[in-house]
Design a protein around this motif. Sequence first.
Motif, mmCIF file in Angstrom:
data_model
loop_
_atom_site.group_PDB
_atom_site.id
_atom_site.type_symbol
_atom_site.label_atom_id
_atom_site.label_comp_id
_atom_site.label_asym_id
_atom_site.label_seq_id
_atom_site.Cartn_x
_atom_site.Cartn_y
_atom_site.Cartn_z
ATOM 1 N N GLY A 13 0.839 -1.197 0.000
ATOM 2 C CA GLY A 13 0.000 0.000 0.000
ATOM 3 C C GLY A 13 0.876 1.249 0.000
ATOM 4 O O GLY A 13 1.495 1.587 0.997
ATOM 5 N N HIS A 14 0.882 1.912 -1.151
ATOM 6 C CA HIS A 14 1.732 3.088 -1.358
ATOM 7 C C HIS A 14 1.150 4.279 -0.609
ATOM 8 O O HIS A 14 0.046 4.730 -0.931
ATOM 9 C CB HIS A 14 1.792 3.366 -2.863
ATOM 10 C CG HIS A 14 2.599 4.546 -3.246
ATOM 11 N ND1 HIS A 14 2.081 5.616 -3.951
ATOM 12 C CD2 HIS A 14 3.901 4.834 -3.042
ATOM 13 C CE1 HIS A 14 3.028 6.502 -4.173
ATOM 14 N NE2 HIS A 14 4.147 6.062 -3.629
ATOM 15 N N ARG A 15 1.848 4.743 0.390
ATOM 16 C CA ARG A 15 1.344 5.813 1.279
ATOM 17 C C ARG A 15 0.024 5.378 1.933
ATOM 18 O O ARG A 15 -0.826 6.216 2.222
ATOM 19 C CB ARG A 15 1.149 7.131 0.535
ATOM 20 C CG ARG A 15 2.349 7.569 -0.312
ATOM 21 C CD ARG A 15 2.100 8.885 -1.036
ATOM 22 N NE ARG A 15 3.056 9.082 -2.111
ATOM 23 C CZ ARG A 15 2.977 10.026 -3.033
ATOM 24 N NH1 ARG A 15 1.986 10.910 -2.996
ATOM 25 N NH2 ARG A 15 3.889 10.130 -3.992
ATOM 26 N N LEU A 40 3.037 -2.027 3.968
ATOM 27 C CA LEU A 40 2.726 -0.606 3.794
ATOM 28 C C LEU A 40 3.988 0.140 3.410
ATOM 29 O O LEU A 40 5.087 -0.246 3.816
ATOM 30 C CB LEU A 40 2.200 -0.007 5.100
ATOM 31 C CG LEU A 40 0.955 -0.638 5.719
ATOM 32 C CD1 LEU A 40 0.677 -0.016 7.087
ATOM 33 C CD2 LEU A 40 -0.240 -0.466 4.792
ATOM 34 N N GLU A 41 3.782 1.230 2.669
ATOM 35 C CA GLU A 41 4.876 2.169 2.409
ATOM 36 C C GLU A 41 4.455 3.512 2.957
ATOM 37 O O GLU A 41 3.274 3.893 2.875
ATOM 38 C CB GLU A 41 5.125 2.278 0.908
ATOM 39 C CG GLU A 41 6.349 3.104 0.529
ATOM 40 C CD GLU A 41 6.081 4.552 0.176
ATOM 41 O OE1 GLU A 41 7.046 5.285 -0.083
ATOM 42 O OE2 GLU A 41 4.887 4.980 0.171
ATOM 43 N N LEU A 42 5.414 4.235 3.536
ATOM 44 C CA LEU A 42 5.148 5.594 4.007
ATOM 45 C C LEU A 42 6.394 6.438 3.824
ATOM 46 O O LEU A 42 7.498 5.917 3.596
ATOM 47 C CB LEU A 42 4.690 5.591 5.476
ATOM 48 C CG LEU A 42 5.603 4.957 6.532
ATOM 49 C CD1 LEU A 42 6.754 5.863 6.922
ATOM 50 C CD2 LEU A 42 4.783 4.598 7.773
ATOM 51 N N ASP A 43 6.185 7.756 3.919
ATOM 52 C CA ASP A 43 7.275 8.723 3.756
ATOM 53 C C ASP A 43 7.485 9.429 5.089
ATOM 54 O O ASP A 43 6.514 9.898 5.698
ATOM 55 C CB ASP A 43 6.888 9.764 2.705
ATOM 56 C CG ASP A 43 6.478 9.112 1.405
ATOM 57 O OD1 ASP A 43 7.357 8.636 0.674
ATOM 58 O OD2 ASP A 43 5.252 9.051 1.131
ATOM 59 N N VAL A 44 8.737 9.523 5.512
ATOM 60 C CA VAL A 44 8.987 10.176 6.793
ATOM 61 C C VAL A 44 9.999 11.302 6.634
ATOM 62 O O VAL A 44 10.935 11.203 5.842
ATOM 63 C CB VAL A 44 9.419 9.134 7.866
ATOM 64 C CG1 VAL A 44 10.784 8.553 7.589
ATOM 65 C CG2 VAL A 44 9.383 9.743 9.259
ATOM 66 N N ILE A 54 4.806 12.328 5.986
ATOM 67 C CA ILE A 54 4.258 13.181 4.922
ATOM 68 C C ILE A 54 5.181 13.074 3.722
ATOM 69 O O ILE A 54 6.400 12.961 3.871
ATOM 70 C CB ILE A 54 4.095 14.643 5.414
ATOM 71 C CG1 ILE A 54 3.346 15.492 4.373
ATOM 72 C CG2 ILE A 54 5.443 15.268 5.778
ATOM 73 C CD1 ILE A 54 2.868 16.850 4.932
ATOM 74 N N HIS A 55 4.594 13.144 2.538
ATOM 75 C CA HIS A 55 5.384 12.949 1.320
ATOM 76 C C HIS A 55 6.030 14.224 0.804
ATOM 77 O O HIS A 55 7.218 14.266 0.516
ATOM 78 C CB HIS A 55 4.499 12.343 0.227
ATOM 79 C CG HIS A 55 5.199 12.198 -1.089
ATOM 80 N ND1 HIS A 55 5.266 13.224 -2.012
ATOM 81 C CD2 HIS A 55 5.878 11.157 -1.627
ATOM 82 C CE1 HIS A 55 5.957 12.814 -3.067
ATOM 83 N NE2 HIS A 55 6.334 11.565 -2.861
ATOM 84 N N ASP A 56 5.224 15.277 0.650
ATOM 85 C CA ASP A 56 5.694 16.457 -0.087
ATOM 86 C C ASP A 56 6.618 17.338 0.756
ATOM 87 O O ASP A 56 6.604 17.295 1.989
ATOM 88 C CB ASP A 56 4.502 17.316 -0.513
ATOM 89 C CG ASP A 56 3.607 16.624 -1.530
ATOM 90 O OD1 ASP A 56 3.871 15.460 -1.894
ATOM 91 O OD2 ASP A 56 2.619 17.257 -1.964
ATOM 92 N N ILE A 106 9.715 2.103 5.205
ATOM 93 C CA ILE A 106 9.844 3.498 5.644
ATOM 94 C C ILE A 106 10.767 4.204 4.658
ATOM 95 O O ILE A 106 11.965 3.910 4.598
ATOM 96 C CB ILE A 106 10.439 3.575 7.065
ATOM 97 C CG1 ILE A 106 9.523 2.849 8.059
ATOM 98 C CG2 ILE A 106 10.665 5.024 7.475
ATOM 99 C CD1 ILE A 106 10.130 2.726 9.466
ATOM 100 N N GLU A 107 10.177 5.109 3.879
ATOM 101 C CA GLU A 107 11.018 5.880 2.956
ATOM 102 C C GLU A 107 11.514 7.127 3.663
ATOM 103 O O GLU A 107 10.735 7.953 4.144
ATOM 104 C CB GLU A 107 10.254 6.266 1.685
ATOM 105 C CG GLU A 107 11.228 6.911 0.702
ATOM 106 C CD GLU A 107 10.583 7.595 -0.479
ATOM 107 O OE1 GLU A 107 9.481 7.222 -0.891
ATOM 108 O OE2 GLU A 107 11.228 8.536 -0.989
ATOM 109 N N LEU A 108 12.827 7.260 3.716
ATOM 110 C CA LEU A 108 13.485 8.376 4.406
ATOM 111 C C LEU A 108 13.546 9.546 3.436
ATOM 112 O O LEU A 108 14.248 9.497 2.428
ATOM 113 C CB LEU A 108 14.903 7.962 4.831
ATOM 114 C CG LEU A 108 14.985 6.678 5.654
ATOM 115 C CD1 LEU A 108 16.419 6.145 5.692
ATOM 116 C CD2 LEU A 108 14.450 6.907 7.060
ATOM 117 N N LYS A 109 12.774 10.590 3.736
ATOM 118 C CA LYS A 109 12.730 11.773 2.853
ATOM 119 C C LYS A 109 13.449 12.910 3.560
ATOM 120 O O LYS A 109 13.158 13.202 4.715
ATOM 121 C CB LYS A 109 11.290 12.207 2.604
ATOM 122 C CG LYS A 109 10.464 11.261 1.753
ATOM 123 C CD LYS A 109 10.356 11.743 0.328
ATOM 124 C CE LYS A 109 9.277 10.998 -0.428
ATOM 125 N NZ LYS A 109 9.701 10.628 -1.788
ATOM 126 N N GLY A 110 14.309 13.547 2.851
ATOM 127 C CA GLY A 110 14.952 14.732 3.416
ATOM 128 C C GLY A 110 16.166 14.384 4.248
ATOM 129 O O GLY A 110 16.270 13.293 4.811
HETATM 130 CA CA CA Z 1 7.335 7.145 -0.982
#
Ligand code: CA
Length: 235
Positions: A13-15, A40-44, A54-56, A106-110
């Motif tokens: 499940g993307h986001r 699950l996939e999520l953005d952190v 949150i993604h953006d 867990i996608e590491l953003k930033g």
């Molecule tokens: Ca992502």
Amino acid sequence: MPTFFHRDFLCIGHRGFPSAAPENTLRGFELAISAGADALELDVQWVDGGLIVIHDDDLDRTTSGTGRVDAATLGHLRSLDAGGGERIPLLEEVLERVAGRVPINIELKGPGTAGPTVDLLRARAEPTAGILLSAFDHRELEVARSAAPEYPRAALFGRLDRDPVAAAREVGAIAVNVHRRSARSALVKAAQEAGMATLAYTVNDPKEALALRRIGVAGIFTDCPDVMLNTPGLR
Ligand code: CA
Ligand code: G3P
């Protein structure tokens, strides 16, 4: 293979379940699990001392707020509506809610997100089998590897401007996560030969999902896990 890959083919499940609930929210994650998503996939992002999901880079698309996420205080972020009355969750809240029912990518953003994330995982003694860390910025994966090598990593790619398998191997990844159009059989085979799985994002067409499965892709990130789970032959 660690048990993130607990089936032959994963519908992730993307986001969460963004075709049914606001993305990256507790409601979306809960719905995705109810629908039978395999993971699950999520953005952190690490913002003002909090790991927020949150993604953006900006608040405008997914919340009642405006402006840059990294310019906001944690208190302000937590006061916003992320859709249907949902709040922007903290990573800890998601881990608490999911409680090991399905693995989480867990996608590491930033920048600076990897360290606090693995600190949290360790503090909670999150089982390594339930976690897959990924990032487009492979420096974050290096930070994660140095601080907590036990949590498996996936190298995430946008444009393939270098050999993805070699780059994934450099960060000790167990998976190569690529855009659906980059998931070609030669890449999948090369990853398999290097002992790595290939995951493709973001796949919402059942026919495309079936074709990816046929060439050996180990799973897809999808906005509509319900559609995929009802696709004969996919799982
Ligand atoms: Ca992502
Ligand atoms: O991790 C797969 C996918 O989520 C990467 O792209 O932009 O949706 O975070 P994006």
